[in-house]
Design an enzyme around this catalytic site. Sequence first.
Site, PDB file in Angstrom:
ATOM      1  N   ASP A  65       0.861  -1.182   0.000  1.00  0.00           N
ATOM      2  CA  ASP A  65       0.000   0.000   0.000  1.00  0.00           C
ATOM      3  C   ASP A  65       0.901   1.236   0.000  1.00  0.00           C
ATOM      4  O   ASP A  65       1.685   1.425   0.933  1.00  0.00           O
ATOM      5  CB  ASP A  65      -0.853  -0.073   1.286  1.00  0.00           C
ATOM      6  N   VAL A  66       0.797   2.075  -1.037  1.00  0.00           N
ATOM      7  CA  VAL A  66       1.724   3.221  -1.145  1.00  0.00           C
ATOM      8  C   VAL A  66       1.503   4.284  -0.067  1.00  0.00           C
ATOM      9  O   VAL A  66       2.309   5.204   0.055  1.00  0.00           O
ATOM     10  CB  VAL A  66       1.674   3.885  -2.552  1.00  0.00           C
ATOM     11  N   LEU A  80       0.970   5.367 -10.629  1.00  0.00           N
ATOM     12  CA  LEU A  80      -0.414   5.219 -11.117  1.00  0.00           C
ATOM     13  C   LEU A  80      -1.336   4.730  -9.998  1.00  0.00           C
ATOM     14  O   LEU A  80      -2.491   4.395 -10.257  1.00  0.00           O
ATOM     15  CB  LEU A  80      -0.471   4.215 -12.278  1.00  0.00           C
ATOM     16  N   TYR A 152     -10.793  12.804  -5.057  1.00  0.00           N
ATOM     17  CA  TYR A 152      -9.948  12.430  -6.200  1.00  0.00           C
ATOM     18  C   TYR A 152      -9.296  13.677  -6.795  1.00  0.00           C
ATOM     19  O   TYR A 152      -8.073  13.750  -6.929  1.00  0.00           O
ATOM     20  CB  TYR A 152     -10.815  11.716  -7.228  1.00  0.00           C
ATOM     21  N   THR A 182      -9.444   7.229 -20.525  1.00  0.00           N
ATOM     22  CA  THR A 182      -8.736   6.173 -21.247  1.00  0.00           C
ATOM     23  C   THR A 182      -9.498   4.866 -21.099  1.00  0.00           C
ATOM     24  O   THR A 182     -10.070   4.601 -20.028  1.00  0.00           O
ATOM     25  CB  THR A 182      -7.301   6.055 -20.683  1.00  0.00           C
TER      26      THR A 182
END
Length: 329
Positions: A65-66, A80, A152, A182
Amino acid sequence: MNRSLGNRPKRILVAGGAGFVGSHLCERLLERGNRVLCVDDFTTGAAENVAHLRTSRRFRLLEHDVVQPLELDVDEVYNLACPASPPHYQADPIRTLKTSVFGAVNLLELARRNDARILQASTSEVYGDPLVHPQTEEYWGNVNPIGPRACYDEGKRAAETLFFDFHRTRGVDVKVARIFNTYGPRMSESDGRIVSNFIVQALHNRPLTVYGDGSQTRSFCYVADMVEGLMALMESPAGIIGPINLGNPDEFRVLEFAELVLRYTGSKSRIEHRPLPVDDPKRRKPDIARAVQWLNWQPATDLETGLSRTIEYFARRQRAARADLIAAE
Ligand code: NAD
Ligand code: UDP
């Protein structure tokens, strides 16, 4: 930046590499002969997305988990890691914000310690519900800071701030890409975004859920083009930092897009209108002049080609699921 690689392959960390865009990026980086370390906590991604890469000795998958710091030896970092679909990032908004902000700090610190170059996957959402059309990188945006999308949008804006501050105050070699909508294979079926929703609904002959009257617009970029753009930015000279818009400027109304999905799938599904989500941006289209001029990049895949490949992907999954069901009976 660490340029003393000799003949050894680059060690490239892709945070969020088991997600939709990340898995395609890992694949292309491996094809180019790099070593790829995919770091993911599987919030919205899946090990299945990179299962085909695990046969390569140059590929490693690390569950992490970053939000927590990490210590690794790397030459380049792509960040990302963050849920990208509105239902996913709104499911636990505080965690989304922490992922963007703490994730950016942890990966920037990692890049600084390694003298590595780092690229941030930012978003067109930094422009919010834009008052400038098409959106250029100079535009500062129109974001509601207390709305349901803010976790976000503001998280990504704060991450951009961190990237530029680490560059100015710590000399970190940074790149910031602003990704516009995308799509492509490996989007999750339950993702909730327009492309996966409409295709899955059409293939199951369920109504296509158009939010609002469908007059809002989006511009859709095929994932292979996006990955080329991200790599071009990473490889660009150190003076090119960004932010730089990456996306396909062909703009479609949501209702028009629903009709195209019906046409390309040959589905007889109806269109059903649902309430428009709060703060849903009304118009979105990237101005990609910077990407064209600075990176010599522009999308090469038209919507019909990209959509057909994506429809084929979802249709194949549907056929496989049916075969499994029959085998289990
Ligand atoms: P995705 O949800 O498929 O991928 C995100 C990946 O990040 C997943 O694998 C997820 O498990 C992982 N992740 C989430 N939180 C994490 C954490 N705390 N630690 C480690 N891993 C974590 O979404 P995507 O469409 O592939 O988007 C990839 C990136 O591109 C995101 O940062 C997104 O904001 C950005 N982006 C995508 C789009 C798009 O249209 N696809 C548009 C703009 C920006
Ligand atoms: N949308 C829709 N039906 C769906 C999913 C999305 O009409 O089932 C609309 C949504 O309201 C937005 C656009 O499609 O106007 C793109 O939504 P998406 O969630 O894919 O991404 P966004 O660009 O909003 O982040």
